[in-house]
Write an enzyme that holds these catalytic residues in place. Sequence first.
Site, PDB file in Angstrom:
ATOM      1  N   GLU A 141     -13.873 -10.214  -7.881  1.00 14.22           N
ATOM      2  CA  GLU A 141     -14.255 -10.789  -6.573  1.00 14.22           C
ATOM      3  C   GLU A 141     -15.750 -10.640  -6.379  1.00 14.22           C
ATOM      4  O   GLU A 141     -16.364  -9.718  -6.913  1.00 14.22           O
ATOM      5  CB  GLU A 141     -13.454 -10.123  -5.450  1.00 14.22           C
ATOM      6  CG  GLU A 141     -13.470  -8.601  -5.437  1.00 14.22           C
ATOM      7  CD  GLU A 141     -14.742  -8.005  -4.912  1.00 14.22           C
ATOM      8  OE1 GLU A 141     -15.434  -8.692  -4.141  1.00 14.22           O
ATOM      9  OE2 GLU A 141     -15.065  -6.849  -5.280  1.00 14.22           O
ATOM     10  N   LYS A 147     -18.601  -9.234 -13.705  1.00 13.94           N
ATOM     11  CA  LYS A 147     -18.671  -8.515 -12.426  1.00 13.94           C
ATOM     12  C   LYS A 147     -19.705  -7.382 -12.482  1.00 13.94           C
ATOM     13  O   LYS A 147     -20.574  -7.262 -11.606  1.00 13.94           O
ATOM     14  CB  LYS A 147     -17.287  -7.971 -12.068  1.00 13.94           C
ATOM     15  CG  LYS A 147     -17.245  -7.085 -10.868  1.00 13.94           C
ATOM     16  CD  LYS A 147     -17.608  -7.867  -9.604  1.00 13.94           C
ATOM     17  CE  LYS A 147     -17.991  -6.947  -8.488  1.00 13.94           C
ATOM     18  NZ  LYS A 147     -17.263  -7.075  -7.300  1.00 13.94           N
ATOM     19  N   ALA A 168     -37.229  -6.333   0.631  1.00 14.51           N
ATOM     20  CA  ALA A 168     -37.626  -4.935   0.430  1.00 14.51           C
ATOM     21  C   ALA A 168     -37.108  -4.093   1.589  1.00 14.51           C
ATOM     22  O   ALA A 168     -36.903  -4.590   2.695  1.00 14.51           O
ATOM     23  CB  ALA A 168     -39.143  -4.843   0.349  1.00 14.51           C
ATOM     24  N   GLY A 169     -36.900  -2.816   1.343  1.00 10.15           N
ATOM     25  CA  GLY A 169     -36.417  -1.936   2.403  1.00 10.15           C
ATOM     26  C   GLY A 169     -36.111  -0.556   1.878  1.00 10.15           C
ATOM     27  O   GLY A 169     -36.716  -0.104   0.896  1.00 10.15           O
ATOM     28  N   LEU A 229     -17.028 -10.907  -3.080  1.00 10.21           N
ATOM     29  CA  LEU A 229     -17.178 -10.922  -1.619  1.00 10.21           C
ATOM     30  C   LEU A 229     -18.099  -9.803  -1.167  1.00 10.21           C
ATOM     31  O   LEU A 229     -18.115  -8.714  -1.728  1.00 10.21           O
ATOM     32  CB  LEU A 229     -15.821 -10.831  -0.923  1.00 10.21           C
ATOM     33  CG  LEU A 229     -14.886  -9.680  -1.245  1.00 10.21           C
ATOM     34  CD1 LEU A 229     -15.160  -8.485  -0.347  1.00 10.21           C
ATOM     35  CD2 LEU A 229     -13.455 -10.135  -1.059  1.00 10.21           C
ATOM     36  N   ASP A 241       0.860  -1.183   0.000  1.00 12.00           N
ATOM     37  CA  ASP A 241       0.000   0.000   0.000  1.00 12.00           C
ATOM     38  C   ASP A 241       0.890   1.224   0.000  1.00 12.00           C
ATOM     39  O   ASP A 241       1.969   1.215   0.611  1.00 12.00           O
ATOM     40  CB  ASP A 241      -0.918  -0.005   1.232  1.00 12.00           C
ATOM     41  CG  ASP A 241      -2.188   0.804   0.966  1.00 12.00           C
ATOM     42  OD1 ASP A 241      -3.263   0.188   0.827  1.00 12.00           O
ATOM     43  OD2 ASP A 241      -2.091   2.047   0.880  1.00 12.00           O
ATOM     44  N   GLU A 294     -19.206  -7.397   1.993  1.00  8.75           N
ATOM     45  CA  GLU A 294     -18.713  -6.911   3.279  1.00  8.75           C
ATOM     46  C   GLU A 294     -19.545  -7.563   4.372  1.00  8.75           C
ATOM     47  O   GLU A 294     -20.742  -7.774   4.215  1.00  8.75           O
ATOM     48  CB  GLU A 294     -18.823  -5.393   3.347  1.00  8.75           C
ATOM     49  CG  GLU A 294     -17.827  -4.744   2.414  1.00  8.75           C
ATOM     50  CD  GLU A 294     -17.825  -3.229   2.512  1.00  8.75           C
ATOM     51  OE1 GLU A 294     -18.294  -2.693   3.523  1.00  8.75           O
ATOM     52  OE2 GLU A 294     -17.356  -2.593   1.560  1.00  8.75           O
ATOM     53  N   ASN A 317     -23.374  -7.474 -10.293  1.00 10.35           N
ATOM     54  CA  ASN A 317     -23.786  -6.472  -9.303  1.00 10.35           C
ATOM     55  C   ASN A 317     -25.014  -5.689  -9.775  1.00 10.35           C
ATOM     56  O   ASN A 317     -25.910  -5.387  -8.990  1.00 10.35           O
ATOM     57  CB  ASN A 317     -22.633  -5.508  -8.997  1.00 10.35           C
ATOM     58  CG  ASN A 317     -21.754  -6.048  -7.873  1.00 10.35           C
ATOM     59  OD1 ASN A 317     -21.935  -7.182  -7.436  1.00 10.35           O
ATOM     60  ND2 ASN A 317     -20.804  -5.254  -7.414  1.00 10.35           N
ATOM     61  N   CYS A 335     -20.308  -0.570  -3.517  1.00  7.48           N
ATOM     62  CA  CYS A 335     -20.325  -1.329  -4.777  1.00  7.48           C
ATOM     63  C   CYS A 335     -21.551  -1.078  -5.643  1.00  7.48           C
ATOM     64  O   CYS A 335     -21.421  -0.586  -6.763  1.00  7.48           O
ATOM     65  CB  CYS A 335     -20.200  -2.814  -4.470  1.00  7.48           C
ATOM     66  SG  CYS A 335     -18.738  -3.183  -3.501  1.00  7.48           S
TER      67      CYS A 335
HETATM   68  C1  UGA Z   1     -21.944  -6.543  -3.125  1.00  9.71           C
HETATM   69  C2  UGA Z   1     -22.207  -7.926  -3.764  1.00  9.71           C
HETATM   70  O1  UGA Z   1     -23.237  -8.593  -3.040  1.00  9.71           O
HETATM   71  C3  UGA Z   1     -20.939  -8.768  -3.776  1.00  9.71           C
HETATM   72  O2  UGA Z   1     -21.195  -9.999  -4.443  1.00  9.71           O
HETATM   73  C4  UGA Z   1     -19.834  -7.994  -4.500  1.00  9.71           C
HETATM   74  O3  UGA Z   1     -18.619  -8.720  -4.503  1.00  9.71           O
HETATM   75  C5  UGA Z   1     -19.610  -6.668  -3.789  1.00  9.71           C
HETATM   76  O4  UGA Z   1     -20.844  -5.920  -3.807  1.00  9.71           O
HETATM   77  C6  UGA Z   1     -18.529  -5.923  -4.522  1.00  9.71           C
HETATM   78  O5  UGA Z   1     -18.733  -5.575  -5.681  1.00  9.71           O
HETATM   79  O6  UGA Z   1     -17.413  -5.814  -3.992  1.00  9.71           O
HETATM   80  P1  UGA Z   1     -21.788  -5.603  -0.618  1.00  9.71           P
HETATM   81  O7  UGA Z   1     -21.799  -4.246  -1.239  1.00  9.71           O
HETATM   82  O8  UGA Z   1     -20.780  -5.914   0.420  1.00  9.71           O
HETATM   83  O9  UGA Z   1     -21.626  -6.745  -1.757  1.00  9.71           O
HETATM   84  O10 UGA Z   1     -23.209  -5.794   0.070  1.00  9.71           O
HETATM   85  P2  UGA Z   1     -24.569  -6.572  -0.230  1.00  9.71           P
HETATM   86  O11 UGA Z   1     -24.740  -7.635   0.771  1.00  9.71           O
HETATM   87  O12 UGA Z   1     -24.675  -6.977  -1.636  1.00  9.71           O
HETATM   88  O13 UGA Z   1     -25.636  -5.423   0.099  1.00  9.71           O
HETATM   89  C7  UGA Z   1     -25.664  -4.215  -0.662  1.00  9.71           C
HETATM   90  C8  UGA Z   1     -26.811  -3.348  -0.239  1.00  9.71           C
HETATM   91  O14 UGA Z   1     -28.050  -3.912  -0.644  1.00  9.71           O
HETATM   92  C9  UGA Z   1     -26.947  -3.126   1.273  1.00  9.71           C
HETATM   93  O15 UGA Z   1     -27.227  -1.766   1.494  1.00  9.71           O
HETATM   94  C10 UGA Z   1     -28.130  -4.000   1.674  1.00  9.71           C
HETATM   95  O16 UGA Z   1     -28.811  -3.467   2.786  1.00  9.71           O
HETATM   96  C11 UGA Z   1     -28.984  -3.921   0.419  1.00  9.71           C
HETATM   97  N1  UGA Z   1     -29.878  -5.088   0.212  1.00  9.71           N
HETATM   98  C12 UGA Z   1     -29.359  -6.334   0.018  1.00  9.71           C
HETATM   99  C13 UGA Z   1     -31.260  -4.893   0.166  1.00  9.71           C
HETATM  100  O17 UGA Z   1     -31.757  -3.771   0.329  1.00  9.71           O
HETATM  101  N2  UGA Z   1     -32.067  -5.972  -0.066  1.00  9.71           N
HETATM  102  C14 UGA Z   1     -31.574  -7.220  -0.272  1.00  9.71           C
HETATM  103  O18 UGA Z   1     -32.383  -8.157  -0.488  1.00  9.71           O
HETATM  104  C15 UGA Z   1     -30.187  -7.411  -0.210  1.00  9.71           C
END
Ligand code: UGA
Length: 450
Positions: A153, A206, A254-255, A155, A30, A157, A210, A262
């Site tokens: 990736e 990718k 929903a939310g 992954l 880094d 968070e 997303n 990301c």
């Molecule tokens: C997301 C993808 O899920 C990963 O596969 C990807 O690797 C990552 O981006 C990236 O590009 O690095 P992340 O941003 O960590 O991962 O979080 P998510 O679990 O996907 O949630 C994203 C947002 O969607 C959150 O604000 C969560 O609250 C919201 N969400 C998720 C909903 O509102 N409803 C859902 O059903 C699922």
Amino acid sequence: MKIAIIGTGYVGLTSGACFAEVGHSVTCVDNDPKKVQLLKSGVIPIFEPGLEEMVKRNTAAGRMIFTEDLHEAVKSASVIFIAVGTPPQEDGSVDLRFVEAVAREVAEVMEPGDYKVVVDKSTVPVGTGDRVGKTILRYAKLGAEFDVVSNPEFLREGTAVDDLMKPDRIVVGANSERARKLMWEIYEPFPGDRVEVDLNSAELIKHAANSFLAMKISFINCVAAICDKSGADVEQVAHGIGLDQRIGRAFLNAGLGYGGSCFPKDVDAFLAVSRDLGVPFELLDQVHRMNARQLDLLIEIMHEKLWVLRNKKIAVWGIAFKANTDDLRESVAIKLIKRLAEEGAQVIAYDPKGMENFRRENPELVESGKVTLATSALESVENAECMVIATEWPEFVDEDFEKVKSDLRLPIVFDGRNLLDPAKMIGLGFDYVPIGRAGKMESLRNAASA
Ligand code: UGA
């Protein structure tokens, strides 16, 4: 295998730790000396379950080291992962200056007779790998051999370590057999489907993945709005459609909409890519708009219930962009907090992990007293007018809601993440307001009054 990882953000650090965990020798680079110093002393700058232990274990075993010296790291590595930041620009496209700079630096280290694989791990627009290849060719000494690979990736968070150790698929995009062979050697100890594609396709996988997940979220949020108007229940609808294997239940919660580093960025970037290529992708534009609308809808409902928000004390549970992280980037919870503060409400917020970052990143809100940070979820509701759940932390479910009820001035709970059990909340006498669950609420209220 000797691996260099350039960039120690979420992706670089977690990938490095997982590669070291399975026995590879990893050097994490880094250019921020403070960060390197912290990492060397065992301090992990982010909260990610399981990561700190894994980094400590592997640094102690000598399989993982940290340095600012890119040249040393690249010299001794066979495979170099580029995991630097790819920030958004004003028009939504990705700023690739850090990727370009690393490509140049890596090229300068390569010697005639060397063969190295340079892997794009950061999320980048299609065509970036080709540009990285051209850049290296331009700056490397004659006779240095290399291949560029895209290895996106997936992954999340909060579950990053698990997602990397037990991936459902590993995508390797390469145009050379020699590079592919090295990549599969690295991933040999990891489970998951092997997806072998060309460089451009890997980059597209990718962005498309997303964007598709973001689309599912916006889709279900629209369905939720229809549920609220028509007296249906979005949870039942999501269950009913999610059982169709072609659709799947995941990401149909929903939310208040998606946030994080990301989805918002990648949807915009994919839109910019499509624009640049002359292929309009209006659907994605809508995904983005619908996501922004979710917060407006909640604010409208809050106005309906409370009329004026000014000078009302409102407790907000959740600051992070999702549960199990202290990351606040593009957090809808923060957007909510700011909107409430702008309207003159007195916000009192609590988050299990995001408080420190909030204090550091929003000094003006904290110092002006517009937002107070509580030391616990229960403390936040004392004398508050009502409360809102903005982040889906599982521990909120187990809070003492009898106490919440007796401490709130009005027993109104806006559940922006559909986290709580409506039957329990109605049973306790709350005016419970979830998203898209009008039908469920009506039947519960009818049953309670019968
Ligand atoms: C997301 C993808 O899920 C990963 O596969 C990807 O690797 C990552 O981006 C990236 O590009 O690095 P992340 O941003 O960590 O991962 O979080 P998510 O679990 O996907 O949630 C994203 C947002 O969607 C959150 O604000 C969560 O609250 C919201 N969400 C998720 C909903 O509102 N409803 C859902 O059903 C699922």
